[in-house]
Scaffold this motif. Structure first.
Motif, short mmCIF file in Angstrom:
data_model
loop_
_atom_site.label_atom_id
_atom_site.label_comp_id
_atom_site.label_asym_id
_atom_site.label_seq_id
_atom_site.Cartn_x
_atom_site.Cartn_y
_atom_site.Cartn_z
N UNK A 49 -40.86 2.19 -17.48
CA UNK A 49 -41.78 2.39 -16.37
C UNK A 49 -42.13 1.06 -15.70
N UNK A 50 -42.43 0.05 -16.52
CA UNK A 50 -42.78 -1.26 -15.97
C UNK A 50 -41.58 -1.89 -15.25
N UNK A 51 -40.39 -1.74 -15.83
CA UNK A 51 -39.19 -2.32 -15.22
C UNK A 51 -38.86 -1.66 -13.89
N UNK A 52 -38.94 -0.33 -13.82
CA UNK A 52 -38.61 0.34 -12.56
C UNK A 52 -39.64 0.02 -11.47
N UNK A 53 -40.90 -0.14 -11.83
CA UNK A 53 -41.91 -0.48 -10.83
C UNK A 53 -41.79 -1.93 -10.38
N UNK A 54 -41.23 -2.79 -11.21
CA UNK A 54 -41.08 -4.19 -10.79
C UNK A 54 -39.90 -4.35 -9.82
N UNK A 55 -39.00 -3.38 -9.78
CA UNK A 55 -37.84 -3.47 -8.90
C UNK A 55 -38.06 -2.79 -7.56
N UNK A 56 -39.12 -2.01 -7.40
CA UNK A 56 -39.36 -1.30 -6.15
C UNK A 56 -39.84 -2.23 -5.07
N UNK A 77 -48.46 -5.83 -6.03
CA UNK A 77 -48.14 -4.87 -7.08
C UNK A 77 -46.84 -5.26 -7.78
N UNK A 78 -45.86 -5.69 -6.99
CA UNK A 78 -44.58 -6.07 -7.57
C UNK A 78 -44.71 -7.30 -8.46
N UNK A 79 -45.53 -8.26 -8.05
CA UNK A 79 -45.75 -9.46 -8.85
C UNK A 79 -46.43 -9.12 -10.17
N UNK A 80 -47.37 -8.17 -10.13
CA UNK A 80 -48.03 -7.73 -11.35
C UNK A 80 -47.03 -7.12 -12.33
N UNK A 81 -46.16 -6.25 -11.83
CA UNK A 81 -45.19 -5.61 -12.70
C UNK A 81 -44.14 -6.59 -13.21
N UNK A 82 -43.77 -7.58 -12.40
CA UNK A 82 -42.83 -8.60 -12.88
C UNK A 82 -43.44 -9.39 -14.03
N UNK A 83 -44.72 -9.72 -13.92
CA UNK A 83 -45.42 -10.42 -15.00
C UNK A 83 -45.51 -9.53 -16.24
N UNK A 84 -45.75 -8.23 -16.02
CA UNK A 84 -45.83 -7.29 -17.13
C UNK A 84 -44.49 -7.17 -17.86
#
Length: 48
Positions: free
Chosen positions: A41-48, A2-9
């Motif tokens: 939203x995308x940035x905060x989810x990529x940091x979790x 999930x984190x990798x997906x959000x980092x790409x996003x």
């Protein structure tokens, strides 16, 4: 995964979407506020 997906996003957002960090949030249009919220939203989810 999930984190990798959000980092790409986030990387895709940085390339495609406009940067709004110098603008006053109270003066943004509704669409610009939506873009800003989605980027946040995308940035905060990529940091979790």
């Amino acid at each position: 995964m999930k984190r990798a997906f959000f980092k790409a996003l986030v990387k895709l957002n940085n390339l495609v979407m406009p940067s709004l960090y110098k603008k006053d949030p109270m003066k943004l249009s509704t669409i610009q506020k939506g873009v800003l919220g989605f980027r946040y939203w995308a940035l905060t989810n990529s940091m979790k």
